[in-house]
Design a protein around this motif. Structure first.
Motif, PDB file in Angstrom:
ATOM      1  N   ASN A 521       0.966  -1.201  -0.029  1.00  0.00           N
ATOM      2  CA  ASN A 521       0.092   0.209  -0.012  1.00  0.00           C
ATOM      3  C   ASN A 521       0.848   1.181  -0.155  1.00  0.00           C
ATOM      4  N   GLN A 522       0.727   2.096  -0.898  1.00  0.00           N
ATOM      5  CA  GLN A 522       1.578   3.144  -1.317  1.00  0.00           C
ATOM      6  C   GLN A 522       0.746   4.501  -1.097  1.00  0.00           C
ATOM      7  N   GLN A 523       1.097   5.429  -0.477  1.00  0.00           N
ATOM      8  CA  GLN A 523       0.505   6.836  -0.273  1.00  0.00           C
ATOM      9  C   GLN A 523       1.381   7.809  -0.226  1.00  0.00           C
ATOM     10  N   ASN A 524       1.210   8.764  -1.333  1.00  0.00           N
ATOM     11  CA  ASN A 524       2.145   9.823  -1.641  1.00  0.00           C
ATOM     12  C   ASN A 524       1.198  11.281  -1.665  1.00  0.00           C
ATOM     13  N   TYR A 525       1.495  11.999  -0.702  1.00  0.00           N
ATOM     14  CA  TYR A 525       0.386  13.444  -1.158  1.00  0.00           C
ATOM     15  C   TYR A 525       1.005  14.548  -0.223  1.00  0.00           C
ATOM     16  N   SER A 526       0.769  15.679  -0.733  1.00  0.00           N
ATOM     17  CA  SER A 526       0.890  17.005  -0.162  1.00  0.00           C
ATOM     18  C   SER A 526      -0.206  17.666   0.104  1.00  0.00           C
ATOM     19  N   ASN A 527      -0.249  18.539   1.280  1.00  0.00           N
ATOM     20  CA  ASN A 527      -1.268  19.267   1.754  1.00  0.00           C
ATOM     21  C   ASN A 527      -1.027  20.504   2.353  1.00  0.00           C
ATOM     22  N   LEU A 528      -1.703  21.603   2.268  1.00  0.00           N
ATOM     23  CA  LEU A 528      -1.571  22.540   2.858  1.00  0.00           C
ATOM     24  C   LEU A 528      -2.536  22.822   4.250  1.00  0.00           C
ATOM     25  N   PHE A 529      -1.855  23.576   5.149  1.00  0.00           N
ATOM     26  CA  PHE A 529      -2.719  23.527   6.445  1.00  0.00           C
ATOM     27  C   PHE A 529      -2.613  24.733   7.020  1.00  0.00           C
ATOM     28  N   PRO A 530      -3.543  26.066   6.651  1.00  0.00           N
ATOM     29  CA  PRO A 530      -3.755  27.269   7.084  1.00  0.00           C
ATOM     30  C   PRO A 530      -4.100  27.307   8.417  1.00  0.00           C
ATOM     31  N   THR A 531      -3.896  28.056   9.165  1.00  0.00           N
ATOM     32  CA  THR A 531      -4.130  28.680  10.831  1.00  0.00           C
ATOM     33  C   THR A 531      -4.378  30.145  10.995  1.00  0.00           C
ATOM     34  N   LEU A 532      -5.209  30.422  11.697  1.00  0.00           N
ATOM     35  CA  LEU A 532      -5.697  31.670  12.077  1.00  0.00           C
ATOM     36  C   LEU A 532      -6.043  32.140  13.669  1.00  0.00           C
ATOM     37  N   HIS A 533      -5.574  32.680  14.413  1.00  0.00           N
ATOM     38  CA  HIS A 533      -5.852  33.081  15.881  1.00  0.00           C
ATOM     39  C   HIS A 533      -5.857  34.569  15.936  1.00  0.00           C
ATOM     40  N   SER A 534      -7.092  34.819  16.802  1.00  0.00           N
ATOM     41  CA  SER A 534      -7.152  36.411  17.154  1.00  0.00           C
ATOM     42  C   SER A 534      -7.500  36.517  18.610  1.00  0.00           C
ATOM     43  N   SER A 535      -7.272  37.544  19.035  1.00  0.00           N
ATOM     44  CA  SER A 535      -8.029  37.812  20.553  1.00  0.00           C
ATOM     45  C   SER A 535      -8.061  39.362  20.550  1.00  0.00           C
ATOM     46  N   LEU A 536      -9.236  39.726  21.178  1.00  0.00           N
ATOM     47  CA  LEU A 536      -9.618  41.066  21.425  1.00  0.00           C
ATOM     48  C   LEU A 536      -9.957  41.221  22.956  1.00  0.00           C
ATOM     49  N   LYS A 537      -9.087  42.116  23.618  1.00  0.00           N
ATOM     50  CA  LYS A 537      -9.287  42.426  25.029  1.00  0.00           C
ATOM     51  C   LYS A 537     -10.059  43.416  25.307  1.00  0.00           C
ATOM     52  N   LEU A 538     -11.513  43.429  25.561  1.00  0.00           N
ATOM     53  CA  LEU A 538     -12.509  44.539  25.423  1.00  0.00           C
ATOM     54  C   LEU A 538     -12.464  45.165  26.915  1.00  0.00           C
TER      55      LEU A 538
END
Length: 789
Positions: A521-538
């Motif tokens: 069994n052979q698997q060969n793949y590429s993937n992009l993994f975006p991330t986003l974090h934000s904070s707001l101190k009211l």
């Protein structure tokens, strides 16, 4: 869904009030450090005082990095910074710019009149909330005495560990377990799930539900990072713990640390023995033939373990540190069991026999890490970090199964199995961090992971007086996976709000081979993994956080290996060599409220998973065979609440609640999957401080019934109890822990179909542990995870 809307409505009603409360306020901020080593001072007290009355206006404590922020409406003020064992610093001269007072770095010097007389141990709060993770401080958990790391996880908010040892996060499997922020065979499924790490060795556990791009993208439901203690206090420090329990659960742990100007030598030694009995019961009914197989008995997993950690930090100079550490663990397992089997055909008992198992195994594990850290001279936190990590795990196991037939025609003879398992894993990381200013930081780096596994498994049947290999159940399974990842993140963090963007690219190359049959069994793949974090101190009392990440769950060795253990020949688990990875897009919004005597964390999350993996069972001839399959998509929406309330100084309540609703769509074996269900869990902990330095901890846990594609699992509720007594000014700590006080933690699952009925039950019972911990030199008993100041 109504519950989610109701909670969001409450949050929206609270926000306007907090916005009004922050007008005309001044933000005071800074960082507190020790003058001797310039290291951050955690939990230092910062008080805003009135210049005329000298009375306190407001105050706070510093965080783990020594930083603090306070908002005040007062104009005529001064600031006092203090910590026991250090001389207080009073700041009267400062500048206010755009409604902000930046005090910069504040140095505290040791108070020579008190530092030798007062021993201070900072108790961290049980759970801390940070931008992208929650931190559970193990030292605050009395009932964790004598636990293994796996058992400690049962007390961590959002984490669920079932009796079989399967770990899930927010009700979802696919969790990535890290040791000190890096993958380790010590935390792999094949290595007895963290059995050699005891609670006394753990500093903290980090739960990261939406990791940034800096982290490995593995783990669709998130990351659990177990941080091992490593002290860096000056001089010779040490601690020792001894635990004894029923059923047999005995361990000894020793921690030693020596810090000089150039070297920090650290070590931990542990050994022990534990018995883990499990009462098991199962019913397999074939409705077409009205034939039922009953099985009932007790399985044991008895372990003797040894663990050694040695390492040193070499401070080449102020800006360069070289660290070399090694970890060797060794387990000796014995797994005796006796299971009674009955066959009932059309309400008549036709067969009765006993299956007796005798299993022996040895599990050597070792781990090394070489790390180089360079701090640049131009600014704080500008650094380059390189690490090389190596892991090895082996298992040499043999089992003998003897069947004693009381009566009936049973086609079950004596059997033997042999397992020779080897896993090697190497991880290389390069990370660069550059804070271009106080607000803007750039990170970049790469990771390369090589994993090579071989599992040689053989089944032999007794034919007369000769053991004959069974070719249908014997094979060598080889697993080779390489993952290359590169990432970059950019973060802006101001006084009121912050944002962090990240992108990670990973390329995966996976090859598996069944040597005897030459199945590949052979698997060969590429993937992009975006991330986003934000904070707001009211305001100082209310802040918001939001996060997004894309994650992957790659099939593990045991998910892919098609060969199984024959411990119970009527309930068999096998792997699926054709299993594909599943991908998850995860979103969450969290609000944090801080009141006078309470704090509340409320979050809403949503996960969308494709090629979702679920264990699917096939029933034939009263035998159930379960294997993982890609069934389609899974959409999960949930609410999570964590809170803390201290009505009195001697009484504290903490609790968490998690609810999620999910919908699964897809198909397997030409069967359409289209169903929705919900599940929830809650936990409440009360901690009571009594006279004479006694502390009591009571924990109640409830998990609702839940449903999978085929099975329904009953609800669970159980309680833990802990008692702690401090002696000799806190140098010695005595603990008593009772887990599952009422023996009510029972796992029950059933599947009812027109063709068959299945039922499984497992129970582990009550565990009682008594422990004593002693700190010597400048060390402290293994109760706390914070540094002594």
């Amino acid at each position: 869904m109504k519950l989610i809307y109701f909670i969001l409505l409450i949050a929206l009603l609270i926000v306007p009030k907090t916005l009004l409360a922050q007008s005309n306020s001044i933000l005071v901020k800074g960082v507190v450090v020790e003058s001797e080593y310039n290291t951050p001072v955690e939990f230092a007290t910062v008080i805003i005082k009135d210049k005329q009355t000298k009375k306190n206006i407001t105050g706070t404590t510093t965080g783990t990095d020594g930083s603090f922020e306070i908002e005040t409406n007062a104009a005529n003020l001064y600031i006092e910074v203090s910590f026991i064992g250090f001389a207080s610093t009073i700041i009267r001269e400062f500048n206010t710019i755009n409604g902000s007072i930046d005090l910069g770095t504040i140095q505290l010097s040791k108070d020579n009149q008190t530092v030798d007389e007062v021993t201070v141990r900072a108790e961290k709060s049980r759970t801390e909330f940070k931008l992208d993770k929650r931190v559970f401080n193990v030292g605050k958990d009395i009932s964790s005495t004598g636990m293994s790391a796996l058992e400690v996880l049962t007390n961590v908010p959002s984490v669920n560990v079932n009796i079989e040892g399967d770990i899930s996060l927010r009700g979802s499997t696919g969790v990535q377990i890290l040791i000190n922020g890096k993958p380790s065979v010590i935390a792999s499924e094949g290595s007895n799930a963290l059995g050699t790490i005891t609670a006394e060795m753990i500093d903290k556990i980090e739960v990261i539900t939406n990791p940034s791009a800096k982290y490995d993208a593995e783990g669709t439901s998130g990351i659990i990072n177990i941080v091992i203690k490593k002290e860096e206090r000056k001089g010779l420090n040490g601690s020792m713990s001894v635990n004894a329990g029923v059923p047999n659960n005995h361990s000894v742990g020793i921690s030693l640390n020596r810090r000089t100007e150039k070297f920090n030598l650290f070590s931990q030694f542990g050994f022990g023995h534990r018995e883990l009995p499990r009462d098991k019961k199962s019913i397999n009914t074939d409705n077409n033939t009205n034939t039922t197989v009953f099985s009932e008995g007790t399985e044991y997993r008895n372990e003797t373990f040894y663990n050694v950690i040695l390492g040193t930090d070499y401070h080449i100079n102020k800006y360069n540190i070289l660290t070399l550490s090694g970890n060797y663990a060794y387990e000796v397992e014995k797994q005796p069991s006796l299971i009674e089997y009955q066959i009932v055909e059309k309400d008549v008992e036709t067969a009765l026999w006993y299956r007796d198992e005798d299993t022996d195994a040895t599990n050597p594990k070792w781990r090394y890490e070489l790390q180089y850290k360079k701090d640049f001279r131009d600014k704080k936190d500008h650094q380059l970090l390189f690490s090389a990590l190596g892991n090895f795990f082996g298992k040499d196991q043999s089992s003998y199964f003897k069947n004693t037939i009381e009566y009936g025609d049973v086609d079950n003879g004596d059997q033997q199995t042999r397992t020779d398992f080897k896993e090697a894993k190497h991880t290389f990381n390069l990370d660069y961090t550059n804070p271009f200013s106080k607000e803007f930081t750039l990170e970049a780096g790469s990771q390369f992971v090589l994993q090579d596994v071989s599992n040689d498994y053989e089944v032999l049947d007794l034919d007369g007086d000769e053991w004959v290999p069974d070719p249908g159940q014997t094979n060598v399974f080889e697993y080779d996976q390489k993952v290359l990842g590169v990432y970059s993140t950019a973060a802006y963090e101001g006084a009121k709000w912050g944002v962090k963007l990240g992108l990670r690219l990973e390329h995966t190359n996976l090859n598996t081979l069944l040597i005897n049959t030459n199945e590949r069994n052979q698997q060969n793949y590429s993937n992009l993994f975006p991330t986003l974090h934000s904070s707001l101190k009211l305001s100082s009392a209310f802040s918001l956080q939001a996060g997004y990440s894309r994650r992957i769950y790659r099939p593990r060795l045991w998910d892919l290996n098609p060969f199984f253990n024959i411990r119970n020949t009527y309930n068999v688990r096998v792997g699926n060599p054709d299993l594909k990875p599943e991908f998850t897009d995860s979103y969450e919004i969290t609000s944090i409220y801080v009141f006078n005597k309470a704090s509340l964390n409320l979050g809403v999350y949503y996960r969308y998973t494709t090629d979702a993996v679920e264990r699917v069972s096939v029933f034939q001839d009263n035998i159930i065979v379960t294997k993982p399959m890609n069934i389609g998509t899974n959409r999960a929406t949930g609410v999570e609440i964590n809170g803390k309330y201290s009505p009195q100084k001697w009484l504290t309540f903490t609790g968490d609640f998690n609810y999620n609703y999910f919908k699964k769509e897809g198909e397997f074996n030409e069967t359409i999957v289209d169903f929705n269900a919900d599940q929830w869990s809650s936990r409440i902990v009360s901690k009571i401080k009594l006279p004479a330095e006694f502390e009591v901890e009571l924990t109640g846990i409830f998990r609702s019934d839940r449903r999978t594609t085929q099975f329904e699992y009953a609800a669970q509720s159980y309680a833990n109890f802990g008692l702690r007594k401090k002696l000799f000014k806190g140098k010695t700590v005595v603990n008593l822990s009772v887990r599952d006080v009422f023996e009510s933690r029972i796992s029950e699952g059933k599947a009812s179909e027109p063709e068959y009925y299945l039922y499984n039950q497992t129970q582990s019972g009550r565990f009682i542990t008594f422990g004593v911990s002693y700190g010597f030199g400048d060390g402290e008993a293994m109760e706390y995870s914070g540094r002594r100041r």
